[in-house]
Design an enzyme around this catalytic site. Structure first.
Site, mmCIF file in Angstrom:
data_model
loop_
_atom_site.group_PDB
_atom_site.id
_atom_site.type_symbol
_atom_site.label_atom_id
_atom_site.label_comp_id
_atom_site.label_asym_id
_atom_site.label_seq_id
_atom_site.Cartn_x
_atom_site.Cartn_y
_atom_site.Cartn_z
ATOM 1 N N LYS A 118 -17.552 -2.027 -18.340
ATOM 2 C CA LYS A 118 -16.717 -1.198 -18.812
ATOM 3 C C LYS A 118 -15.238 -1.575 -18.859
ATOM 4 C CE LYS A 118 -19.236 3.189 -17.511
ATOM 5 N NZ LYS A 118 -20.411 2.608 -17.219
ATOM 6 N N GLU A 202 -9.639 6.589 -13.534
ATOM 7 C CA GLU A 202 -9.157 7.331 -14.951
ATOM 8 C C GLU A 202 -8.832 8.518 -14.453
ATOM 9 O OE1 GLU A 202 -12.423 5.103 -18.129
ATOM 10 O OE2 GLU A 202 -12.638 7.373 -17.053
ATOM 11 N N HIS A 237 -25.527 14.096 -14.935
ATOM 12 C CA HIS A 237 -24.704 13.075 -15.957
ATOM 13 C C HIS A 237 -25.837 12.586 -16.900
ATOM 14 C CE1 HIS A 237 -21.170 13.182 -13.509
ATOM 15 N NE2 HIS A 237 -21.902 12.811 -12.358
ATOM 16 N N ARG A 294 -27.751 -0.581 -28.004
ATOM 17 C CA ARG A 294 -29.074 -0.520 -28.372
ATOM 18 C C ARG A 294 -29.322 0.790 -29.171
ATOM 19 N NH1 ARG A 294 -29.835 3.811 -25.025
ATOM 20 N NH2 ARG A 294 -28.551 3.968 -23.093
#
Length: 500
Positions: A118, A202, A237, A294
């Protein structure tokens, strides 16, 4: 590059079948691999050839990349399609496939590496002006400095694992007092889950929506987006309901997000199909989250609204062909919704409910698509993801699509284990979903087990199972359930209660 003649699908179940069907339409021979648990699976029987990999656990079968490559070398197989999961985002495997002279139907290992982390992904896309969530876009090394940044952007903040996914290595920090303890937990969880303890922070976006953009890029410098998918209905999630297009994106916002997704492709020199994920806040500001290098589980809803076979385009790009369309050629046609039909019990925190599919009958009709890899009488194994099928509908607009999904759920007959079908119907009928006023906290905000009809008792479940089986197989069904006194009902159970 040359035309693919023989392609091995390094996967199982519904995605293996879905890829093989397109390959067969393109005149390509298909090769299946399987574990001992999947010996009788439909994807094995569908393929032109099949090879046993090993025992059921993934690390003894579907994750044996070197064995899969050797099968290709020994049997003149010139391409591998990885599907999703397993080896699909393994950069080392992609490189090994190419090094062996085999075509990998997917992006390069370099693109996977860049987008798989990330932090490196954030650094790459920042140079192309792609919006990022306010925060610290580098691994935390100085806790004091990170704490200062957190105070500057304002609590709550999110501590996230750089190599993370599925909610692992992720912690919400509500105040400065708990910053260090929550960060330590995130680092520990990330290290245990991914072997990489790097974390960053974040701004925590309240009431976020999960919007992703499907992209396609070729080796000739062409890249397009195929609009968005709304994936905000999640548990733990992970997605359960997806739709295309989103109920809240304006044409202007759709264009901006699509262009940002194409910029992400350019940032990592991407080729093949991929998905760029964004967070959309309550004010419709969007921020880059990550790129999945993908094919996504939910790709059918994009296919339904665009008419584009994404697997076909994956194969064409891998063969070196240019995309057959430009951005202006693509348009949204109608509305599509997908429900992931999991072998899970929504009344018990969505815990897996593995067992035998004593009765399994798919819905049919115009605009209804079922991608699955199971048949009646099969066991849903404990070794893999518990998804039984993807139930997809398409209609002229969102309202019609929701009604069609309800009809398809009612028609779907599964007896023997609990599923998410009842939860899917609940979502379709809920005011928040129908109005489009929902976010990723839908399950926590609106759902509790008592929202579903009460489960049948043991006697009622057996009766429901017998009725369903007799409808499919005649009087012989009674013998099946006489020998299985503990059969449970799933769809039949909540449907019978709902109709009382």
């Amino acid at each position: 590059m040359s035309k693919i003649r023989r392609m091995l699908v390094a996967n199982r179940g519904e995605i293996a079948l879905r890829v093989m069907r397109t390959a067969r339409e393109m005149g390509i021979e298909t090769i299946a691999v399987y574990s001992e648990a999947d010996r009788e699976s439909p994807h094995v029987r569908f393929a032109d050839e099949s090879f046993l990999l090993g025992p059921p656990p993934s690390n003894q079968s579907y994750l044996l990349g070197s064995d899969i490559i050797q099968i290709c070398l020994d049997n003149q197989i010139d391409a591998i399609h990885p599907g999703y999961g397993f080896l699909s985002e393994n950069a080392a495997f992609a490189r090994a496939v190419e090094a062996a002279g085999i075509t990998f139907v997917g992006p390069s290992g370099d693109s996977m590496d860049m987008m798989g982390d990330k932090l490196s992904a954030k650094q790459a896309v920042k140079e192309f002006g792609v919006p990022l969530v306010p925060g610290l876009d580098e691994a935390i090394e100085d806790v004091s400095y990170a704490k200062q940044v957190a105070e500057q952007i304002g609590f709550p903040v999110l501590v996230k694992a750089s190599a993370g996914g599925g909610g692992k290595g992720m912690r919400i920090v509500e105040s400065v007092d708990e910053f260090e303890s929550q960060m330590e937990r995130a680092v520990s969880e990330a290290q245990n889950a991914f072997g990489n303890g790097a974390v960053f922070i974040e701004k925590f976006v309240r009431k976020p929506r999960h919007i992703e953009i499907q992209v396609l890029a070729d080796s000739h410098g062409n890249a397009v987006h195929l609009f968005e998918r709304e994936c905000s209905i999640q548990r733990r999630h992970q997605k359960v309901v997806e739709e295309a297009p989103s109920a809240v994106l304006t044409p202007e916002l759709r264009k901006q997000m699509g262009e940002a997704a194409v910029a992400v492709c350019k940032a990592c020199n991407y080729k093949n199909a991929g998905t760029v994920e964004f967070l959309l806040d309550a004010d419709h500001n969007f921020y880059f989250l990550e790129m999945n290098t993908r094919l996504q589980v939910e790709h059918p809803v994009t296919e339904m609204i665009t008419g584009v076979d994404l697997v076909k385009e994956q194969i064409r790009v891998a063969e070196g062909e240019a995309l057959p369309f430009k951005q202006e050629d693509l348009e949204i046609r109608g509305h599509s919704i997908e429900l992931r039909v999991y072998a899970e019990d929504p009344t018990n925190n969505f815990l897996p409910d593995i067992g035998k599919l004593h009765v399994y009958s798919r819905p049919q009709g115009a605009g209804v698509r079922v991608d699955d890899g199971f048949e009646q009488g099969m066991d849903v194994p404990i070794y893999y993801d518990p998804m039984i099928a993807k139930l997809v509908v398409h209609a002229e607009d969102r309202e019609a699509a929701m009604q069609k999904m309800i009809r398809a759920i009612d028609e779907y007959q599964i007896v023997g284990l609990e599923t998410t079908l009842g939860f899917g119907r609940y979502v379709m009928e809920h005011d928040a979903f129908r109005s489009g006023n929902f976010d990723t906290h839908f399950v926590n905000a609106h759902f509790s087990p008592e929202n579903l009809d009460r489960p049948l008792n043991e006697d009622e479940a057996q009766i429901a199972a017998m009725i369903a089986d007799i409808a499919l197989n005649g009087d012989l069904g009674t013998k099946v359930y006489a020998q299985n006194p503990h059969v449970r009902g799933s769809v039949s159970a909540w449907r019978i209660n709902r109709k009382r």
